[in-house]
Scaffold this motif. Structure first.
Motif, PDB file in Angstrom:
ATOM      1  N   GLU A 183      26.157  21.675  44.703  1.00 55.09           N
ATOM      2  CA  GLU A 183      26.523  21.724  46.135  1.00 55.09           C
ATOM      3  C   GLU A 183      28.046  21.690  46.293  1.00 55.09           C
ATOM      4  O   GLU A 183      28.612  22.392  47.124  1.00 55.09           O
ATOM      5  CB  GLU A 183      25.867  20.563  46.893  1.00 55.09           C
ATOM      6  N   GLU A 184      28.687  20.879  45.466  1.00 52.67           N
ATOM      7  CA  GLU A 184      30.148  20.815  45.506  1.00 52.67           C
ATOM      8  C   GLU A 184      30.768  22.140  45.049  1.00 52.67           C
ATOM      9  O   GLU A 184      31.740  22.617  45.647  1.00 52.67           O
ATOM     10  CB  GLU A 184      30.650  19.661  44.627  1.00 52.67           C
ATOM     11  N   ALA A 185      30.211  22.710  44.002  1.00 56.77           N
ATOM     12  CA  ALA A 185      30.728  24.005  43.518  1.00 56.77           C
ATOM     13  C   ALA A 185      30.572  25.055  44.614  1.00 56.77           C
ATOM     14  O   ALA A 185      31.495  25.840  44.887  1.00 56.77           O
ATOM     15  CB  ALA A 185      29.979  24.434  42.258  1.00 56.77           C
ATOM     16  N   TYR A 186      29.428  25.042  45.272  1.00 60.03           N
ATOM     17  CA  TYR A 186      29.171  26.006  46.363  1.00 60.03           C
ATOM     18  C   TYR A 186      30.212  25.815  47.476  1.00 60.03           C
ATOM     19  O   TYR A 186      30.753  26.776  48.012  1.00 60.03           O
ATOM     20  CB  TYR A 186      27.758  25.789  46.900  1.00 60.03           C
ATOM     21  N   ARG A 187      30.504  24.572  47.815  1.00 61.88           N
ATOM     22  CA  ARG A 187      31.447  24.267  48.904  1.00 61.88           C
ATOM     23  C   ARG A 187      32.854  24.789  48.599  1.00 61.88           C
ATOM     24  O   ARG A 187      33.508  25.359  49.459  1.00 61.88           O
ATOM     25  CB  ARG A 187      31.489  22.737  49.118  1.00 61.88           C
ATOM     26  N   VAL A 188      33.310  24.607  47.371  1.00 65.58           N
ATOM     27  CA  VAL A 188      34.702  24.987  47.066  1.00 65.58           C
ATOM     28  C   VAL A 188      34.845  26.468  46.713  1.00 65.58           C
ATOM     29  O   VAL A 188      35.958  26.985  46.657  1.00 65.58           O
ATOM     30  CB  VAL A 188      35.319  24.096  45.953  1.00 65.58           C
ATOM     31  N   LEU A 189      33.700  27.149  46.475  1.00 67.56           N
ATOM     32  CA  LEU A 189      33.775  28.590  46.181  1.00 67.56           C
ATOM     33  C   LEU A 189      33.877  29.391  47.473  1.00 67.56           C
ATOM     34  O   LEU A 189      33.288  29.025  48.494  1.00 67.56           O
ATOM     35  CB  LEU A 189      32.525  29.041  45.426  1.00 67.56           C
ATOM     36  N   ARG A 190      34.599  30.490  47.392  1.00 67.68           N
ATOM     37  CA  ARG A 190      34.606  31.427  48.526  1.00 67.68           C
ATOM     38  C   ARG A 190      33.261  32.139  48.577  1.00 67.68           C
ATOM     39  O   ARG A 190      32.580  32.265  47.538  1.00 67.68           O
ATOM     40  CB  ARG A 190      35.730  32.449  48.333  1.00 67.68           C
ATOM     41  N   PRO A 191      32.865  32.623  49.749  1.00 70.55           N
ATOM     42  CA  PRO A 191      31.598  33.356  49.817  1.00 70.55           C
ATOM     43  C   PRO A 191      31.606  34.505  48.806  1.00 70.55           C
ATOM     44  O   PRO A 191      32.600  35.230  48.678  1.00 70.55           O
ATOM     45  CB  PRO A 191      31.580  33.891  51.258  1.00 70.55           C
ATOM     46  N   GLY A 192      30.538  34.621  48.055  1.00 72.78           N
ATOM     47  CA  GLY A 192      30.473  35.658  47.014  1.00 72.78           C
ATOM     48  C   GLY A 192      31.068  35.194  45.693  1.00 72.78           C
ATOM     49  O   GLY A 192      31.044  35.922  44.699  1.00 72.78           O
ATOM     50  N   GLY A 193      31.631  33.967  45.683  1.00 71.35           N
ATOM     51  CA  GLY A 193      32.198  33.424  44.443  1.00 71.35           C
ATOM     52  C   GLY A 193      31.088  33.148  43.431  1.00 71.35           C
ATOM     53  O   GLY A 193      29.910  33.090  43.777  1.00 71.35           O
ATOM     54  N   ARG A 194      31.495  32.942  42.167  1.00 73.93           N
ATOM     55  CA  ARG A 194      30.474  32.800  41.125  1.00 73.93           C
ATOM     56  C   ARG A 194      30.590  31.471  40.381  1.00 73.93           C
ATOM     57  O   ARG A 194      31.691  30.917  40.239  1.00 73.93           O
ATOM     58  CB  ARG A 194      30.596  33.957  40.123  1.00 73.93           C
ATOM     59  N   LEU A 195      29.453  30.997  39.968  1.00 78.49           N
ATOM     60  CA  LEU A 195      29.374  29.811  39.099  1.00 78.49           C
ATOM     61  C   LEU A 195      28.785  30.285  37.775  1.00 78.49           C
ATOM     62  O   LEU A 195      27.683  30.851  37.756  1.00 78.49           O
ATOM     63  CB  LEU A 195      28.463  28.762  39.737  1.00 78.49           C
ATOM     64  N   VAL A 196      29.546  30.107  36.710  1.00 74.53           N
ATOM     65  CA  VAL A 196      29.101  30.577  35.393  1.00 74.53           C
ATOM     66  C   VAL A 196      29.268  29.421  34.411  1.00 74.53           C
ATOM     67  O   VAL A 196      30.331  28.803  34.353  1.00 74.53           O
ATOM     68  CB  VAL A 196      29.935  31.798  34.931  1.00 74.53           C
ATOM     69  N   PHE A 197      28.218  29.122  33.665  1.00 73.82           N
ATOM     70  CA  PHE A 197      28.322  27.983  32.745  1.00 73.82           C
ATOM     71  C   PHE A 197      27.379  28.137  31.554  1.00 73.82           C
ATOM     72  O   PHE A 197      26.411  28.900  31.605  1.00 73.82           O
ATOM     73  CB  PHE A 197      28.025  26.669  33.482  1.00 73.82           C
ATOM     74  N   SER A 198      27.714  27.356  30.510  1.00 68.10           N
ATOM     75  CA  SER A 198      26.768  27.225  29.396  1.00 68.10           C
ATOM     76  C   SER A 198      26.443  25.747  29.223  1.00 68.10           C
ATOM     77  O   SER A 198      27.246  24.875  29.572  1.00 68.10           O
ATOM     78  CB  SER A 198      27.343  27.789  28.092  1.00 68.10           C
ATOM     79  N   MET A 199      25.264  25.479  28.739  1.00 64.94           N
ATOM     80  CA  MET A 199      24.837  24.090  28.490  1.00 64.94           C
ATOM     81  C   MET A 199      23.908  24.095  27.275  1.00 64.94           C
ATOM     82  O   MET A 199      23.357  25.147  26.911  1.00 64.94           O
ATOM     83  CB  MET A 199      24.123  23.532  29.720  1.00 64.94           C
ATOM     84  N   PRO A 200      23.711  22.926  26.651  1.00 67.15           N
ATOM     85  CA  PRO A 200      22.755  22.895  25.556  1.00 67.15           C
ATOM     86  C   PRO A 200      21.385  23.311  26.084  1.00 67.15           C
ATOM     87  O   PRO A 200      21.001  22.889  27.173  1.00 67.15           O
ATOM     88  CB  PRO A 200      22.728  21.423  25.131  1.00 67.15           C
ATOM     89  N   HIS A 201      20.693  24.142  25.352  1.00 63.43           N
ATOM     90  CA  HIS A 201      19.375  24.561  25.825  1.00 63.43           C
ATOM     91  C   HIS A 201      18.451  23.339  25.872  1.00 63.43           C
ATOM     92  O   HIS A 201      18.415  22.547  24.923  1.00 63.43           O
ATOM     93  CB  HIS A 201      18.790  25.618  24.884  1.00 63.43           C
TER      94      HIS A 201
END
Ligand code: SAM
Length: 244
Positions: free
Chosen positions: A129-147
């Motif tokens: 939710e925080e990432a969504y708030r600080v991103l501009r509309p159309g912005g992207r969240l890209v990440f890797s995590m342990p499977h």
């Protein structure tokens, strides 16, 4: 934020940086990743790294032309990061804090990014939710995590020792004096997907890189991921999502 997670990173940061010996680059947890497709052209983009650790990925993002800001829970980790930025003559702002309560205004970034952080974060929903708030509309969240499968399997026997459905806080007791226990959080792949959707993201891509040939894999710095096991189940989950 989990205080034990912070205390653990403050205590282990130096030895982590020494033993992991991470190079400047995008360290997805898997080498053969098409960065360009996942991250796009970063020239002139505003990028936030959520849990920047020792800054090796942060520096690589800046070297690709982005204006990068890093946030991390651990002062010690940020100390390693700023020393690396000085070495590479890079101007990168850093903030000490949690990815679940970002000290930034709305609509400031084009990309939020991280590698190998979300297993330490108790409230992934709050983080998204925080990432969504600080991103501009159309912005992207890209990440890797342990499977999520990988940590359930014994590295020597390859037996599935724990249930995929036992999600939540997991404590690995560290018997060394003055070492906080290692606390991580387990989730199903669907939990990650649903939390993203709830926060307003549309998932564009999931990647579970790997192959069934042990010869394609390396053991990792702590022997925690033997090639024979990596040839059976994915070690990393990579996610790209767009803030609608
Ligand atoms: C394994 S490191 C990954 C960092 C970097 N991507 C790397 O490859 O070194 C995990 C980092 O997540 C940070 N971290 C854990 N929980 C966090 C939280 N709630 N908010 C911000 N950072 C967090 C830790 O302090 C640590 O630096």
């Amino acid at each position: 934020m989990d205080r034990t997670v912070k205390a653990r990173w403050e205590r282990t940061s130096d030895e982590f940086q020494e033993t992991a010996d991470i190079s400047v680059g995008i360290n997805w947890g898997w080498d053969d990743i098409d960065d360009e497709t996942l991250l796009g052209d970063l020239e002139g983009k505003d990028v936030l790294e959520l849990g920047c650790g020792g800054g090796q990925d942060t520096a690589a993002l800046a070297e690709r032309g982005a204006t990068v800001t890093g946030i991390d829970l651990s002062r010690e980790q940020l100390g390693h990061a700023t020393a690396l930025f000085d070495e590479h003559d890079l101007e990168i702002d850093v903030a000490e804090g949690s990815v679940t309560a970002l000290p930034f205004g709305a609509d400031q970034f084009d990309l939020a990014f991280n590698t190998w952080v979300f297993q330490w974060v108790p409230d992934l929903q709050a983080c998204f939710e925080e990432a969504y708030r600080v991103l501009r509309p159309g912005g992207r969240l890209v990440f890797s995590m342990p499977h999520p499968f990988f940590s359930l399997t014994d590295a020597e026997t390859h037996k599935l020792e724990e249930s995929y459905f036992d999600t939540g806080r997991h404590v690995l007791v560290d018997h060394r004096e003055d070492y906080p226990n290692m606390v991580t959080y387990r989730r199903r792949v669907s939990d990650v997907h649903n939390a993203l959707r709830e926060a307003g993201f549309v998932v564009d891509e999931l990647k579970e890189p790997g192959s069934s040939d042990p010869g394609d894999h390396e053991a990792g710095p702590w022997g925690e991921s033997p090639p024979e096991l990596r040839a059976k189940i994915p070690r990393v989950l990579i996610v790209a999502a767009t803030a609608e």
